[in-house]
Design a protein around this motif. Structure first.
Motif, PDB file in Angstrom:
ATOM      1  N   VAL A   1       4.155  13.443   7.880  1.00  0.00           N
ATOM      2  CA  VAL A   1       2.928  12.711   8.121  1.00  0.00           C
ATOM      3  C   VAL A   1       3.247  12.356   9.631  1.00  0.00           C
ATOM      4  O   VAL A   1       2.195  12.792  10.869  1.00  0.00           O
ATOM      5  CB  VAL A   1       2.694  11.201   8.349  1.00  0.00           C
ATOM      6  N   GLU A   2       4.095  11.795  10.260  1.00  0.00           N
ATOM      7  CA  GLU A   2       4.203  12.189  12.070  1.00  0.00           C
ATOM      8  C   GLU A   2       4.482  13.211  12.603  1.00  0.00           C
ATOM      9  O   GLU A   2       3.771  13.607  13.364  1.00  0.00           O
ATOM     10  CB  GLU A   2       5.948  11.250  11.845  1.00  0.00           C
ATOM     11  N   ARG A   3       4.622  14.440  11.841  1.00  0.00           N
ATOM     12  CA  ARG A   3       5.182  15.444  12.102  1.00  0.00           C
ATOM     13  C   ARG A   3       3.419  16.102  12.979  1.00  0.00           C
ATOM     14  O   ARG A   3       2.664  17.178  13.683  1.00  0.00           O
ATOM     15  CB  ARG A   3       5.666  16.137  12.136  1.00  0.00           C
ATOM     16  N   VAL A   4       3.155  15.892  11.296  1.00  0.00           N
ATOM     17  CA  VAL A   4       1.188  16.180  11.600  1.00  0.00           C
ATOM     18  C   VAL A   4       0.538  15.481  12.821  1.00  0.00           C
ATOM     19  O   VAL A   4      -1.077  16.115  13.303  1.00  0.00           O
ATOM     20  CB  VAL A   4       0.339  15.615  10.576  1.00  0.00           C
ATOM     21  N   THR A   5       0.709  14.189  13.330  1.00  0.00           N
ATOM     22  CA  THR A   5       0.585  13.699  13.909  1.00  0.00           C
ATOM     23  C   THR A   5       0.654  14.248  15.284  1.00  0.00           C
ATOM     24  O   THR A   5      -0.527  13.973  16.470  1.00  0.00           O
ATOM     25  CB  THR A   5       0.506  12.451  14.120  1.00  0.00           C
ATOM     26  N   ARG A   6       1.936  14.464  15.754  1.00  0.00           N
ATOM     27  CA  ARG A   6       2.101  14.876  16.946  1.00  0.00           C
ATOM     28  C   ARG A   6       1.753  16.170  16.843  1.00  0.00           C
ATOM     29  O   ARG A   6       0.861  16.494  18.192  1.00  0.00           O
ATOM     30  CB  ARG A   6       3.948  14.992  16.518  1.00  0.00           C
ATOM     31  N   GLY A   7       1.144  17.545  15.699  1.00  0.00           N
ATOM     32  CA  GLY A   7       0.260  18.338  16.027  1.00  0.00           C
ATOM     33  C   GLY A   7      -0.598  18.259  16.511  1.00  0.00           C
ATOM     34  O   GLY A   7      -1.287  18.286  17.614  1.00  0.00           O
TER      35      GLY A   7
ATOM     36  N   SER B   1       0.698  -0.961  -0.084  1.00  0.00           N
ATOM     37  CA  SER B   1      -0.257   0.092   0.064  1.00  0.00           C
ATOM     38  C   SER B   1       0.963   1.091  -0.615  1.00  0.00           C
ATOM     39  O   SER B   1       1.636   1.299   0.241  1.00  0.00           O
ATOM     40  CB  SER B   1      -0.890   0.141   1.165  1.00  0.00           C
ATOM     41  N   PHE B   2      -0.002   2.393  -0.347  1.00  0.00           N
ATOM     42  CA  PHE B   2       1.190   3.856  -0.155  1.00  0.00           C
ATOM     43  C   PHE B   2       1.645   4.051   1.263  1.00  0.00           C
ATOM     44  O   PHE B   2       2.915   3.989   1.262  1.00  0.00           O
ATOM     45  CB  PHE B   2       0.325   4.690  -0.594  1.00  0.00           C
ATOM     46  N   ALA B   3       0.541   3.429   2.121  1.00  0.00           N
ATOM     47  CA  ALA B   3       0.742   4.138   3.720  1.00  0.00           C
ATOM     48  C   ALA B   3       2.804   2.996   3.862  1.00  0.00           C
ATOM     49  O   ALA B   3       3.946   3.704   4.408  1.00  0.00           O
ATOM     50  CB  ALA B   3       0.176   3.858   4.306  1.00  0.00           C
TER      51      ALA B   3
ATOM     52  N   VAL C   1      13.981   7.965  -1.974  1.00  0.00           N
ATOM     53  CA  VAL C   1      13.945   7.151  -0.838  1.00  0.00           C
ATOM     54  C   VAL C   1      14.371   8.364   0.089  1.00  0.00           C
ATOM     55  O   VAL C   1      12.974   8.998   0.351  1.00  0.00           O
ATOM     56  CB  VAL C   1      16.126   6.373  -0.223  1.00  0.00           C
ATOM     57  N   THR C   2      14.845   9.509   0.022  1.00  0.00           N
ATOM     58  CA  THR C   2      14.769  10.467   0.424  1.00  0.00           C
ATOM     59  C   THR C   2      12.638  11.464   0.058  1.00  0.00           C
ATOM     60  O   THR C   2      12.861  11.923   1.353  1.00  0.00           O
ATOM     61  CB  THR C   2      15.748  11.469  -0.074  1.00  0.00           C
ATOM     62  N   GLU C   3      11.881  11.178  -0.849  1.00  0.00           N
ATOM     63  CA  GLU C   3      11.877  11.691  -1.415  1.00  0.00           C
ATOM     64  C   GLU C   3      10.414  10.848  -0.502  1.00  0.00           C
ATOM     65  O   GLU C   3       9.182  11.695   0.883  1.00  0.00           O
ATOM     66  CB  GLU C   3      10.597  12.074  -2.182  1.00  0.00           C
ATOM     67  N   LEU C   4      10.721   9.878  -0.310  1.00  0.00           N
ATOM     68  CA  LEU C   4       9.925   9.094   0.831  1.00  0.00           C
ATOM     69  C   LEU C   4      10.016   9.240   2.227  1.00  0.00           C
ATOM     70  O   LEU C   4       8.568   9.599   2.826  1.00  0.00           O
ATOM     71  CB  LEU C   4       9.507   7.693   0.809  1.00  0.00           C
ATOM     72  N   LYS C   5      10.120   9.092   2.352  1.00  0.00           N
ATOM     73  CA  LYS C   5      10.817   9.689   3.746  1.00  0.00           C
ATOM     74  C   LYS C   5      10.700  11.097   4.121  1.00  0.00           C
ATOM     75  O   LYS C   5      10.070  11.081   5.218  1.00  0.00           O
ATOM     76  CB  LYS C   5      12.531   9.103   3.793  1.00  0.00           C
TER      77      LYS C   5
END
Length: 218
Positions: free
Chosen positions: A117-123, A84-86, A107-111
Protein backbone atom coordinates in the motif's frame (compact mmCIF):
# COMPACT_ATOMS: atom_id res chain seq x y z
CA UNK A 1 -1.89 -46.71 5.88
CA UNK A 2 -2.18 -50.50 5.44
CA UNK A 3 0.33 -53.32 6.06
CA UNK A 4 0.35 -57.01 5.21
CA UNK A 5 1.87 -59.59 7.56
CA UNK A 6 1.66 -63.27 8.46
CA UNK A 7 0.03 -65.01 11.41
CA UNK A 8 1.53 -67.80 13.51
CA UNK A 9 0.17 -70.42 11.14
CA UNK A 10 1.74 -68.68 8.14
CA UNK A 11 -1.52 -67.43 6.73
CA UNK A 12 -1.50 -63.93 5.31
CA UNK A 13 -3.28 -61.31 7.37
CA UNK A 14 -5.76 -59.01 5.73
CA UNK A 15 -4.47 -55.52 5.03
CA UNK A 16 -7.68 -54.24 6.61
CA UNK A 17 -6.40 -55.44 9.98
CA UNK A 18 -3.83 -52.61 9.99
CA UNK A 19 -5.79 -49.93 8.15
CA UNK A 20 -5.41 -46.45 9.61
CA UNK A 21 -8.28 -44.07 8.97
CA UNK A 22 -8.79 -40.36 9.63
CA UNK A 23 -10.66 -39.44 12.81
CA UNK A 24 -14.41 -39.06 12.25
CA UNK A 25 -15.29 -35.68 10.77
CA UNK A 26 -11.72 -34.68 9.80
CA UNK A 27 -12.16 -35.24 6.08
CA UNK A 28 -15.47 -33.37 6.13
CA UNK A 29 -13.89 -30.44 8.01
CA UNK A 30 -10.99 -30.27 5.56
CA UNK A 31 -13.36 -30.28 2.61
CA UNK A 32 -15.39 -27.51 4.25
CA UNK A 33 -12.58 -24.98 4.62
CA UNK A 34 -11.12 -25.84 1.20
CA UNK A 35 -14.51 -25.28 -0.39
CA UNK A 36 -14.95 -22.04 1.55
CA UNK A 37 -11.60 -20.75 0.33
CA UNK A 38 -12.45 -21.44 -3.29
CA UNK A 39 -15.86 -19.80 -2.98
CA UNK A 40 -14.33 -16.72 -1.35
CA UNK A 41 -11.66 -16.41 -4.03
CA UNK A 42 -14.32 -16.72 -6.72
CA UNK A 43 -16.42 -13.97 -5.14
CA UNK A 44 -13.36 -11.73 -5.07
CA UNK A 45 -12.58 -12.48 -8.72
CA UNK A 46 -16.15 -11.86 -9.83
CA UNK A 47 -17.21 -8.91 -7.67
CA UNK A 48 -13.99 -7.37 -6.35
CA UNK A 49 -12.98 -6.29 -2.86
CA UNK A 50 -15.98 -3.99 -2.36
CA UNK A 51 -18.24 -7.05 -2.25
CA UNK A 52 -16.39 -8.48 0.76
CA UNK A 53 -16.60 -7.34 4.39
CA UNK A 54 -13.30 -6.59 6.09
CA UNK A 55 -12.99 -9.98 7.78
CA UNK A 56 -13.39 -11.86 4.48
CA UNK A 57 -10.81 -9.69 2.75
CA UNK A 58 -8.51 -10.43 5.67
CA UNK A 59 -9.20 -14.15 5.26
CA UNK A 60 -7.83 -13.95 1.71
CA UNK A 61 -4.60 -12.51 3.09
CA UNK A 62 -4.39 -15.16 5.82
CA UNK A 63 -4.82 -18.03 3.35
CA UNK A 64 -1.19 -17.65 2.26
CA UNK A 65 0.16 -17.71 5.81
CA UNK A 66 -2.12 -20.51 7.04
CA UNK A 67 -2.54 -22.98 4.16
CA UNK A 68 -4.47 -25.75 5.98
CA UNK A 69 -6.95 -24.38 8.48
CA UNK A 70 -10.15 -22.39 8.79
CA UNK A 71 -8.93 -18.81 9.29
CA UNK A 72 -12.35 -17.14 9.54
CA UNK A 73 -12.35 -17.11 13.38
CA UNK A 74 -8.86 -15.59 13.42
CA UNK A 75 -9.82 -12.95 10.84
CA UNK A 76 -12.85 -11.96 12.92
CA UNK A 77 -10.74 -11.83 16.09
CA UNK A 78 -8.27 -9.46 14.42
CA UNK A 79 -11.05 -7.18 13.16
CA UNK A 80 -12.67 -7.18 16.62
CA UNK A 81 -9.34 -6.30 18.22
CA UNK A 82 -8.19 -3.53 15.87
CA UNK A 83 -11.41 -2.28 14.26
CA UNK A 84 -10.94 -2.63 10.50
CA UNK A 85 -8.89 -4.27 7.76
CA UNK A 86 -6.74 -1.15 7.41
CA UNK A 87 -6.05 -1.00 11.15
CA UNK A 88 -5.08 -4.68 11.24
CA UNK A 89 -2.58 -4.14 8.43
CA UNK A 90 -1.18 -1.02 10.12
CA UNK A 91 -0.91 -2.56 13.61
CA UNK A 92 2.54 -3.01 15.11
CA UNK A 93 3.94 -6.58 14.97
CA UNK A 94 4.03 -6.83 18.75
CA UNK A 95 0.35 -5.97 19.07
CA UNK A 96 -0.57 -8.42 16.32
CA UNK A 97 1.20 -11.24 18.16
CA UNK A 98 -0.96 -10.56 21.21
CA UNK A 99 -3.87 -12.12 19.30
CA UNK A 100 -4.04 -15.88 19.80
CA UNK A 101 -3.06 -17.72 16.63
CA UNK A 102 -0.91 -14.95 15.14
CA UNK A 103 2.71 -15.89 14.50
CA UNK A 104 5.59 -14.73 12.34
CA UNK A 105 4.07 -15.98 9.07
CA UNK A 106 0.86 -13.99 9.58
CA UNK A 107 2.72 -10.87 10.72
CA UNK A 108 4.91 -11.07 7.61
CA UNK A 109 1.90 -11.32 5.28
CA UNK A 110 0.18 -8.36 6.93
CA UNK A 111 3.31 -6.21 6.84
CA UNK A 112 3.77 -7.15 3.18
CA UNK A 113 0.29 -5.80 2.44
CA UNK A 114 1.15 -2.61 4.32
CA UNK A 115 4.38 -2.20 2.39
CA UNK A 116 2.54 -2.70 -0.90
CA UNK A 117 0.00 0.00 0.00
CA UNK A 118 2.81 2.40 0.90
CA UNK A 119 4.62 1.66 -2.36
CA UNK A 120 1.46 2.27 -4.38
CA UNK A 121 0.87 5.54 -2.52
CA UNK A 122 4.41 6.68 -3.28
CA UNK A 123 3.82 5.78 -6.92
CA UNK A 124 0.79 8.07 -6.98
CA UNK A 125 2.90 10.85 -5.47
CA UNK A 126 5.29 10.55 -8.41
CA UNK A 127 2.34 11.42 -10.65
CA UNK A 128 2.36 14.80 -8.86
CA UNK A 129 -1.29 15.18 -7.90
CA UNK A 130 -2.70 18.67 -7.50
CA UNK A 131 -3.56 19.55 -3.88
CA UNK A 132 -5.60 22.67 -4.51
CA UNK A 133 -8.31 22.05 -1.89
CA UNK A 134 -8.48 20.90 1.71
CA UNK A 135 -10.50 17.86 0.67
CA UNK A 136 -7.62 16.79 -1.60
CA UNK A 137 -5.13 17.34 1.23
CA UNK A 138 -7.28 15.30 3.64
CA UNK A 139 -7.65 12.44 1.16
CA UNK A 140 -3.90 12.31 0.56
CA UNK A 141 -3.03 12.42 4.26
CA UNK A 142 -5.65 9.85 5.20
CA UNK A 143 -4.10 7.35 2.78
CA UNK A 144 -0.62 8.06 4.12
CA UNK A 145 -1.08 8.28 7.89
CA UNK A 146 -4.63 7.56 9.05
CA UNK A 147 -3.65 4.57 11.20
CA UNK A 148 -0.17 5.58 12.33
CA UNK A 149 0.38 4.69 15.99
CA UNK A 150 2.84 7.53 16.62
CA UNK A 151 2.62 11.22 15.89
CA UNK A 152 4.19 12.22 12.59
CA UNK A 153 5.21 15.63 11.38
CA UNK A 154 4.86 15.58 7.60
CA UNK A 155 5.66 18.23 5.05
CA UNK A 156 3.89 18.39 1.70
CA UNK A 157 6.06 20.35 -0.74
CA UNK A 158 4.15 21.99 -3.61
CA UNK A 159 5.16 23.79 -6.77
CA UNK A 160 3.57 27.03 -7.97
CA UNK A 161 0.67 25.06 -9.52
CA UNK A 162 -0.06 23.28 -6.23
CA UNK A 163 1.28 20.02 -7.62
CA UNK A 164 2.85 17.77 -5.00
CA UNK A 165 6.62 17.65 -5.37
CA UNK A 166 7.33 15.55 -2.30
CA UNK A 167 5.56 14.12 0.75
CA UNK A 168 8.09 13.66 3.52
CA UNK A 169 7.92 12.57 7.16
CA UNK A 170 10.41 14.88 8.83
CA UNK A 171 9.89 13.79 12.43
CA UNK A 172 8.27 10.92 14.33
CA UNK A 173 7.30 11.28 17.95
CA UNK A 174 5.35 9.55 20.69
CA UNK A 175 1.60 9.05 20.85
CA UNK A 176 1.10 12.73 21.73
CA UNK A 177 4.28 14.66 20.92
CA UNK A 178 6.45 15.36 17.87
CA UNK A 179 9.41 17.78 17.87
CA UNK A 180 9.55 20.36 15.05
CA UNK A 181 12.62 22.34 13.97
CA UNK A 182 11.69 25.34 11.78
CA UNK A 183 15.22 25.69 10.41
CA UNK A 184 15.10 22.13 9.04
CA UNK A 185 11.69 22.78 7.48
CA UNK A 186 12.91 25.88 5.64
CA UNK A 187 16.16 24.19 4.61
CA UNK A 188 14.33 21.24 3.08
CA UNK A 189 11.85 23.47 1.26
CA UNK A 190 14.73 25.32 -0.39
CA UNK A 191 16.43 22.04 -1.31
CA UNK A 192 13.41 20.78 -3.27
CA UNK A 193 12.60 24.22 -4.73
CA UNK A 194 9.10 24.27 -3.26
CA UNK A 195 6.87 27.28 -3.84
CA UNK A 196 4.58 26.32 -0.96
CA UNK A 197 4.46 23.82 1.87
CA UNK A 198 1.72 22.25 3.95
CA UNK A 199 2.64 21.18 7.47
CA UNK A 200 0.65 18.26 8.85
CA UNK A 201 0.66 16.25 12.04
CA UNK A 202 -1.71 13.58 13.26
CA UNK A 203 -3.27 12.60 16.58
CA UNK A 204 -3.09 8.79 16.98
CA UNK A 205 -5.28 8.82 20.09
CA UNK A 206 -8.27 10.43 18.32
CA UNK A 207 -10.14 9.76 15.05
CA UNK A 208 -8.05 10.91 12.11
CA UNK A 209 -8.63 14.54 11.16
CA UNK A 210 -6.79 17.62 9.99
CA UNK A 211 -7.84 21.13 10.87
CA UNK A 212 -6.49 24.55 9.95
CA UNK A 213 -4.52 24.51 13.20
CA UNK A 214 -2.70 21.39 12.06
CA UNK A 215 -2.09 22.16 8.41
CA UNK A 216 -0.75 25.54 7.45
CA UNK A 217 -0.19 26.82 3.95
CA UNK A 218 2.77 29.15 3.41
Amino acid sequence: MARKGAGRNGNALSTDSFAVTDPPGLAEASAHYIGHRERLRERFRQAGADALPDYELLELVLFRAVPRADVKPLAKSLIDRFGSFAEVVAAAPGRLREVKGVGDAIVTELKLIGAAVERVTRGKVRERPVLSSWSAVLAHCRAAMAFAEQEQFRILFLDKRNQLILDEVQQRGTVDHTPVYPREVVKRALEVAASAIILVHNHPTTPFSITLDHAQYH
